[in-house]
Design a protein around this motif. Structure first.
Motif, mmCIF file in Angstrom:
data_model
loop_
_atom_site.group_PDB
_atom_site.id
_atom_site.type_symbol
_atom_site.label_atom_id
_atom_site.label_comp_id
_atom_site.label_asym_id
_atom_site.label_seq_id
_atom_site.Cartn_x
_atom_site.Cartn_y
_atom_site.Cartn_z
ATOM 1 N N ASP A 77 0.845 -1.194 0.000
ATOM 2 C CA ASP A 77 0.000 0.000 0.000
ATOM 3 C C ASP A 77 0.888 1.255 0.000
ATOM 4 N N GLY A 78 0.935 1.927 -1.157
ATOM 5 C CA GLY A 78 1.811 3.088 -1.324
ATOM 6 C C GLY A 78 1.520 4.216 -0.347
ATOM 7 N N SER A 79 0.276 4.307 0.113
ATOM 8 C CA SER A 79 -0.069 5.399 1.029
ATOM 9 C C SER A 79 0.624 5.234 2.382
ATOM 10 N N LEU A 83 3.906 4.451 2.739
ATOM 11 C CA LEU A 83 5.366 4.551 2.567
ATOM 12 C C LEU A 83 6.054 5.299 3.717
ATOM 13 N N ILE A 130 12.572 4.115 -4.262
ATOM 14 C CA ILE A 130 11.182 3.691 -4.413
ATOM 15 C C ILE A 130 11.009 3.248 -5.864
ATOM 16 N N HIS A 157 5.179 2.646 -6.787
ATOM 17 C CA HIS A 157 4.956 3.639 -5.728
ATOM 18 C C HIS A 157 5.608 5.006 -5.942
ATOM 19 N N LYS A 158 6.128 5.265 -7.162
ATOM 20 C CA LYS A 158 6.871 6.525 -7.344
ATOM 21 C C LYS A 158 5.984 7.775 -7.220
ATOM 22 N N TRP A 203 3.260 7.935 -5.263
ATOM 23 C CA TRP A 203 3.011 8.073 -3.822
ATOM 24 C C TRP A 203 4.218 8.724 -3.145
ATOM 25 N N ALA A 204 5.415 8.309 -3.537
ATOM 26 C CA ALA A 204 6.637 8.865 -2.944
ATOM 27 C C ALA A 204 6.731 10.364 -3.221
#
Ligand SMILES: NC(=O)c1ccc[n+]([C@@H]2O[C@H](COP(=O)([O-])OP(=O)(O)OC[C@H]3O[C@@H](n4cnc5c(N)ncnc54)[C@H](OP(=O)(O)O)[C@@H]3O)[C@@H](O)[C@H]2O)c1
Length: 266
Positions: A40-42, A44, A58, A62-63, A65-66
């Motif tokens: 789940d990217g949220s 991170l 990352i 997920h980039k 989200w990052a």
């Protein structure tokens, strides 16, 4: 000891721990780099602080989200809206994109003017925007037209397979995932072959593999390379950030290249 990691899903295939740990060891920097599967990217940021990490890379998916979760976005990453490197300083997370300059570094040895980028995903965005910043005007060719909107808004010339009109390019870059886990070309052969026939260089961002795209380029006599150098250079830039720029680029490169050789990537 400082702790570093790569966040991604999947992440088990990543060679980044080998690159960074080898260079940490050879340079006498007291640190360790591991892989962490993030679904789940949220989450991170929560995971980053939970493990008391100093820095992370990352990767897919997920980039974005990052980028959103960075406290401060540095350099070209703000325009690309994707971040692949985090570095913590005084409790704040600084987000960078080292894929784009890493790619540019990997093609610096070639002499080119006209560029065609195959694909319109995150990597295509990073490469297109960085090349544009360096004064190039890359054209974008993608399977479907939906993702081309981003590029059109930024003033790039774009084509889908349906509306492509053949032109002459020096450098053709495959940023699609065609050929990663299958044997497909990034565009139909009848479209791709004439493009490559008049080109000088072909580069695939997929690494450690002679993809169908590169095989075709090889058959047609082009100079070509896979994404190993891009991987290496994005890693060197991330390492510089992770160690607060205390080591010479050449020294980091020397050890990272050695580690890639040991892992049979060169
Ligand atoms: N060497 C390195 O250091 C490095 C760094 C970063 C990424 N990469 C590699 O770059 C690749 C792309 O990553 P990304 O994050 O940019 O992916 P992404 O955002 O998911 O974009 C994928 C792109 O590929 C196209 N595509 C997918 N399958 C295709 C097929 N069979 N035929 C034609 N087009 C196809 C998609 O077209 P549609 O829009 O039509 O779906 C889309 O434009 C991955 O293989 C990744 O491993 C390498």
């Amino acid at each position: 000891m400082k702790l570093y990691a790569i966040f991604g899903n999947p992440v088990e295939h990543s060679i980044s721990p080998t690159l960074h740990n080898f260079a940490f060891d050879k340079l006498g920097f007291d640190a360790c780099y591991t892989k962490i599967l993030v679904e789940d990217g949220s989450r991170l940021k929560e995971i980053f602080f939970h493990y008391r990490l100093k820095g992370v890379n990352i990767t897919v998916p997920h980039k974005e989200w990052a980028y959103r979760l960075s406290d401060e976005v540095v350099g070209i990453a703000a325009e690309i809206e994707a971040v692949n490197t985090w570095y913590e300083k005084n409790g704040k997370i600084f987000g960078y994109n080292t894929d784009a300059p890493g790619f540019y570094e990997s093609v610096k040895e070639f002499e080119f003017e006209n560029v065609l980028i195959l694909g319109a995903g995150g990597t295509a965005k990073a490469i297109a925007l960085y090349l544009a910043q360096k004064g190039f005007n890359p054209h974008i060719l993608n399977r479907s037209s939906q993702r081309l909107e981003f590029f059109r808004e930024k003033g790039f010339t774009t084509f889908s397979w349906q509306d492509f009109s053949p032109q002459r390019y020096d450098l053709v870059i495959n940023t699609t995932s065609a050929g990663l886990k299958d044997e497909s070309l990034p565009a139909p052969k009848e479209l791709l072959e004439p493009i490559l026939q008049s080109a000088k260089y072909a580069v695939d961002v997929i690494y450690n593999k002679l993809t169908p795209f590169l095989k075709l380029a090889q058959e047609l006599g082009l100079t070509y390379k896979d994404g190993t150098d891009m991987l290496l250079y994005q890693g060197i830039l991330a390492f510089e950030i992770f160690t607060d720029f205390r080591y010479e680029k050449e020294e980091i490169a020397k050890y990272m290249k050695q580690s890639l050789k040991l892992a049979n990537y060169y």
